[in-house]
Design an enzyme around this catalytic site. Structure first.
Site, PDB file in Angstrom:
ATOM      1  N   HIS A 111       6.087   6.985   5.521  1.00  0.00           N
ATOM      2  CA  HIS A 111       5.966   6.017   4.430  1.00  0.00           C
ATOM      3  C   HIS A 111       5.230   6.641   3.238  1.00  0.00           C
ATOM      4  O   HIS A 111       5.688   6.556   2.103  1.00  0.00           O
ATOM      5  CB  HIS A 111       5.231   4.766   4.897  1.00  0.00           C
ATOM      6  CG  HIS A 111       4.924   3.798   3.794  1.00  0.00           C
ATOM      7  ND1 HIS A 111       5.917   3.098   3.118  1.00  0.00           N
ATOM      8  CD2 HIS A 111       3.755   3.440   3.207  1.00  0.00           C
ATOM      9  CE1 HIS A 111       5.360   2.346   2.189  1.00  0.00           C
ATOM     10  NE2 HIS A 111       4.048   2.536   2.210  1.00  0.00           N
ATOM     11  N   LYS A 169      -0.530  -7.668  -3.835  1.00  0.00           N
ATOM     12  CA  LYS A 169      -0.645  -7.738  -2.386  1.00  0.00           C
ATOM     13  C   LYS A 169      -1.333  -9.004  -1.888  1.00  0.00           C
ATOM     14  O   LYS A 169      -1.139  -9.385  -0.741  1.00  0.00           O
ATOM     15  CB  LYS A 169      -1.488  -6.544  -1.891  1.00  0.00           C
ATOM     16  CG  LYS A 169      -0.901  -5.204  -2.212  1.00  0.00           C
ATOM     17  CD  LYS A 169       0.196  -4.878  -1.226  1.00  0.00           C
ATOM     18  CE  LYS A 169       0.692  -3.462  -1.433  1.00  0.00           C
ATOM     19  NZ  LYS A 169       1.667  -3.098  -0.405  1.00  0.00           N
TER      20      LYS A 169
HETATM   21 CA    CA Z   1       0.471  -2.593   3.265  1.00  0.00          CA
END
Ligand code: CA
Length: 422
Positions: free
Chosen positions: A140, A260
């Site tokens: 990632h 987020k």
């Molecule tokens: Ca995350």
């Protein structure tokens, strides 16, 4: 007497083939029935065992536990008792549900203890005290670094030395099943010279797992890699919703913020580390060598198969990612050792998420950002529609399970529908 994880142990409660919740699992959750009080429950097959009823009928140790450990809004009071008492509780429940005793099976009040899960309401299992999100999948981090910085230097110089993480917002962690609204925010379009405000256009999921802690140590003390799993109660699947266009503009220089903190969704049943013990596996070789406090002995990675589906409104769900928790570069022991190496304290009910879990193969990437490679390679769904990111009215479903010797330890699912911006 067989051990609680023994594949040969059977329950007198019928467990359908392929169930996530055989007697070797026994995950903990918070449930209620017909608007009644919230209680601690343990899943077995299609049923939940109500531990407060079990306690009231004298089937749990009254010297160790109190009624309010089980009739409570969260698992926090129970988790606060620490590993040994929770392990003993799981052992006791496993025995009571096993074919090795009739004690609970023949109880005339049995229907008060065992309730079909689909007749129950599930609630947030823990009151999350502090929440940390790591960034521990190398694939990632490499994918994101390749897309946004430099393919030749995709990993920043610190990445293989530090389990990178940040402190997030605990109060917007919600249970799967609760719909979210597309967040609004400030973005800088690629062709603009002024930022704009509006609904995020690049809404994404992040496939993660999160662990929930037992009590830690006093402020100033550290937890070593060999001690770490004594301070971890269990795990859930964690969808860390992310607004990529808001994130891109805001994250410099301090990191993620409003991109987020609008929501992260978790699965309702907490699978204990004790249930996951048989699924420990080796992690990748760490090169360059890590500093001594991050070295570890034995196995601390877990072989958990993970899947992500996108279900368009009224349509069929399409599998878009198939990953595995064992792909992590940094494991839970290293994450917790790093988190506390400066003397940072942790408490019962803290939540620490893994970071997006991607594997090497593009089919195993754990976010739309990677799966559609920044929107350049749209995914085709079963209904013929395409996705670069998540659209309004889509439902994102994540599932996970570990399987070995015909025992399947599942996490159930975290399923969240996205509604238009408010
Ligand atoms: Ca995350």
């Amino acid at each position: 007497m067989l051990a609680s994880n023994d594949p040969r142990r059977q329950s007198w409660v019928e467990v359908p083939e392929g169930s996530d919740f055989p007697i070797q699992n026994l995950p903990f959750g918070i449930l209620s029935r017909n608007g009644g009080p919230k209680k601690v429950g343990v899943a077995i097959g299609e049923y939940a065992l109500d531990l407060s009823a079990l306690y009231d009928f004298g089937m749990l140790d009254i010297k160790t536990y109190r009624h309010d450990h089980f009739e409570t809004d969260t698992l926090n009071p129970l988790i606060s008792l620490g590993k040994e008492k929770n392990r003993a509780l799981r052992e006791r429940i496993s025995y009571l549900l096993s074919t090795e005793t009739d004690e609970l099976k023949n109880n005339t009040k049995r229907d008060l203890f065992l309730v079909k899960i689909d007749e129950l309401d599930m609630h947030m299992p823990v009151k999350v005290g502090d929440y940390t999100d790591f960034y521990s999948s190398e694939d990632h981090a490499r994918n994101v670094g390749t897309m946004f910085r430099d393919p030749d230097n995709a990993l920043l110089p610190n990445w293989k030395h530090i389990p990178v993480g940040y402190h997030g917002r605990a109060s917007s962690i919600i249970l799967g099943g609760q719909a979210i609204h597309r967040p609004k925010g400030q973005m800088m379009p690629a062709d603009a010279d002024q930022p704009v405000f509006g609904p995020c256009k690049l809404l994404d999921f992040e496939l993660e797992m999160a662990f929930i802690t037992y009590p830690g140590k006093a402020l100033g003390d550290s937890i070593s890699t060999s001690e770490a799993e004594d301070h971890i109660f269990g795990m859930v699947i964690f969808n860390d919703w992310s607004a990529r266009d808001i994130q891109k503009w805001e994250y410099v220089p301090l990191g993620p913020f409003l991109a987020k903190n609008f929501a992260s969704s978790i699965s309702p049943w907490v699978v204990t580390m004790d249930a996951l013990e048989p699924f420990k596996t080796d992690g990748p070789k760490q090169e360059p060598e890590v500093l001594p406090y991050l070295k570890y002995e034995g196995q601390h990675h877990y072989d958990v198969d993970l899947q992500v589906f996108i279900q368009p409104d009224g349509g069929e769900a399409s599998l878009v990612s198939h990953s595995n928790y064992k792909y992590m570069y940094w494991n839970v022991a290293q994450q917790l050792a790093h988190h506390t190496v400066n003397g940072c304290n942790i408490h019962a009910g803290d939540m620490m998420a893994s970071g997006t879990i991607s594997g090497k193969d593009p089919s195993s990437f754990g976010s739309m950002l990677e799966l559609s490679w920044k929107g350049t390679k749209p995914l085709k769904l079963k209904d013929g529609s395409e996705r670069k990111f998540i659209q309004d009215h889509d439902t994102v479903i994540m599932r996970g399970f570990a399987e070995k010797n015909d025992v399947r330890i599942g996490f159930g699912e975290v399923s969240t529908k996205v509604l238009p911006a408010k």
